[in-house]
Write a protein that holds these residues in place. Structure first.
Motif, PDB file in Angstrom:
ATOM      1  N   LYS A   1     -76.659 -89.897 -51.674  1.00 29.71           N
ATOM      2  CA  LYS A   1     -78.125 -89.956 -51.674  1.00 29.71           C
ATOM      3  C   LYS A   1     -78.780 -88.892 -50.796  1.00 29.71           C
ATOM      4  O   LYS A   1     -79.948 -88.991 -50.445  1.00 29.71           O
ATOM      5  N   GLY A   2     -78.030 -87.868 -50.431  1.00 32.83           N
ATOM      6  CA  GLY A   2     -78.574 -86.773 -49.632  1.00 32.83           C
ATOM      7  C   GLY A   2     -78.314 -85.440 -50.317  1.00 32.83           C
ATOM      8  O   GLY A   2     -77.522 -85.343 -51.251  1.00 32.83           O
ATOM      9  N   LEU A   3     -78.967 -84.419 -49.856  1.00 39.65           N
ATOM     10  CA  LEU A   3     -78.854 -83.089 -50.442  1.00 39.65           C
ATOM     11  C   LEU A   3     -77.848 -82.247 -49.675  1.00 39.65           C
ATOM     12  O   LEU A   3     -77.913 -82.149 -48.450  1.00 39.65           O
ATOM     13  N   ASP A   4     -76.925 -81.654 -50.398  1.00 40.19           N
ATOM     14  CA  ASP A   4     -76.021 -80.647 -49.852  1.00 40.19           C
ATOM     15  C   ASP A   4     -76.292 -79.350 -50.596  1.00 40.19           C
ATOM     16  O   ASP A   4     -76.476 -79.369 -51.825  1.00 40.19           O
ATOM     17  N   VAL A   5     -76.362 -78.254 -49.879  1.00 36.38           N
ATOM     18  CA  VAL A   5     -76.590 -76.964 -50.522  1.00 36.38           C
ATOM     19  C   VAL A   5     -75.605 -75.929 -49.999  1.00 36.38           C
ATOM     20  O   VAL A   5     -75.089 -76.043 -48.891  1.00 36.38           O
ATOM     21  N   SER A   6     -75.379 -74.945 -50.815  1.00 34.01           N
ATOM     22  CA  SER A   6     -74.605 -73.779 -50.444  1.00 34.01           C
ATOM     23  C   SER A   6     -75.442 -72.575 -50.852  1.00 34.01           C
ATOM     24  O   SER A   6     -75.961 -72.533 -51.975  1.00 34.01           O
ATOM     25  N   PHE A   7     -75.636 -71.632 -49.926  1.00 29.37           N
ATOM     26  CA  PHE A   7     -76.459 -70.476 -50.266  1.00 29.37           C
ATOM     27  C   PHE A   7     -76.023 -69.254 -49.480  1.00 29.37           C
ATOM     28  O   PHE A   7     -75.361 -69.357 -48.450  1.00 29.37           O
ATOM     29  N   ARG A   8     -76.405 -68.117 -49.995  1.00 30.72           N
ATOM     30  CA  ARG A   8     -76.261 -66.841 -49.296  1.00 30.72           C
ATOM     31  C   ARG A   8     -77.666 -66.301 -49.095  1.00 30.72           C
ATOM     32  O   ARG A   8     -78.499 -66.358 -49.995  1.00 30.72           O
ATOM     33  N   THR A   9     -77.953 -65.765 -47.921  1.00 32.72           N
ATOM     34  CA  THR A   9     -79.298 -65.222 -47.699  1.00 32.72           C
ATOM     35  C   THR A   9     -79.605 -64.135 -48.724  1.00 32.72           C
ATOM     36  O   THR A   9     -80.705 -64.080 -49.235  1.00 32.72           O
ATOM     37  N   ALA A  10     -78.670 -63.280 -49.028  1.00 27.87           N
ATOM     38  CA  ALA A  10     -78.650 -62.388 -50.189  1.00 27.87           C
ATOM     39  C   ALA A  10     -79.790 -61.372 -50.323  1.00 27.87           C
ATOM     40  O   ALA A  10     -79.603 -60.374 -50.991  1.00 27.87           O
ATOM     41  N   PHE A  11     -80.939 -61.625 -49.783  1.00 27.73           N
ATOM     42  CA  PHE A  11     -82.085 -60.745 -49.983  1.00 27.73           C
ATOM     43  C   PHE A  11     -82.474 -60.070 -48.667  1.00 27.73           C
ATOM     44  O   PHE A  11     -82.199 -60.577 -47.590  1.00 27.73           O
ATOM     45  N   ASP A  12     -83.173 -58.951 -48.766  1.00 30.27           N
ATOM     46  CA  ASP A  12     -83.618 -58.233 -47.572  1.00 30.27           C
ATOM     47  C   ASP A  12     -84.732 -58.958 -46.840  1.00 30.27           C
ATOM     48  O   ASP A  12     -84.934 -58.753 -45.650  1.00 30.27           O
ATOM     49  N   SER A  13     -85.466 -59.805 -47.557  1.00 30.97           N
ATOM     50  CA  SER A  13     -86.624 -60.481 -46.963  1.00 30.97           C
ATOM     51  C   SER A  13     -86.628 -61.958 -47.331  1.00 30.97           C
ATOM     52  O   SER A  13     -86.356 -62.306 -48.490  1.00 30.97           O
TER      53      SER A  13
END
Length: 84
Positions: free
Chosen positions: A17-29
């Protein structure tokens, strides 16, 4: 998916019932993430319209209303860990 320039930047799961995320900042801004999040919202709204739940406009209005409410009064600030 076949482009050599393709890069995954975000995944999301609901776990216990909770959110897990995986991400890369990936952008310059960081502002580029604003564009990405709006694009995702539009895809989601299109899906709701395609499924006959509501119109794209109605879905976008609801998404934005909840985005603004969550922005103003977060229900969960979450934690961010660095993992490889």
């Amino acid at each position: 998916l076949e482009s050599e320039d393709a890069a995954e930047v975000f995944r999301a799961w609901i776990v216990d019932k909770g959110l897990d995320v995986s991400f890369r900042t990936a952008f310059d801004s960081p502002s580029t993430w604003g564009i990405l999040l709006v694009d995702i919202a539009r895809h989601v709204a299109h899906g709701f319209a395609r499924d006959g739940v509501c119109s794209e406009e109605q879905a976008l209005e609801q998404i934005k209303a909840m985005f603004d409410a969550e922005w103003d009064r977060p229900t969960d600030l979450g934690t961010t860990d660095t993992r490889q």
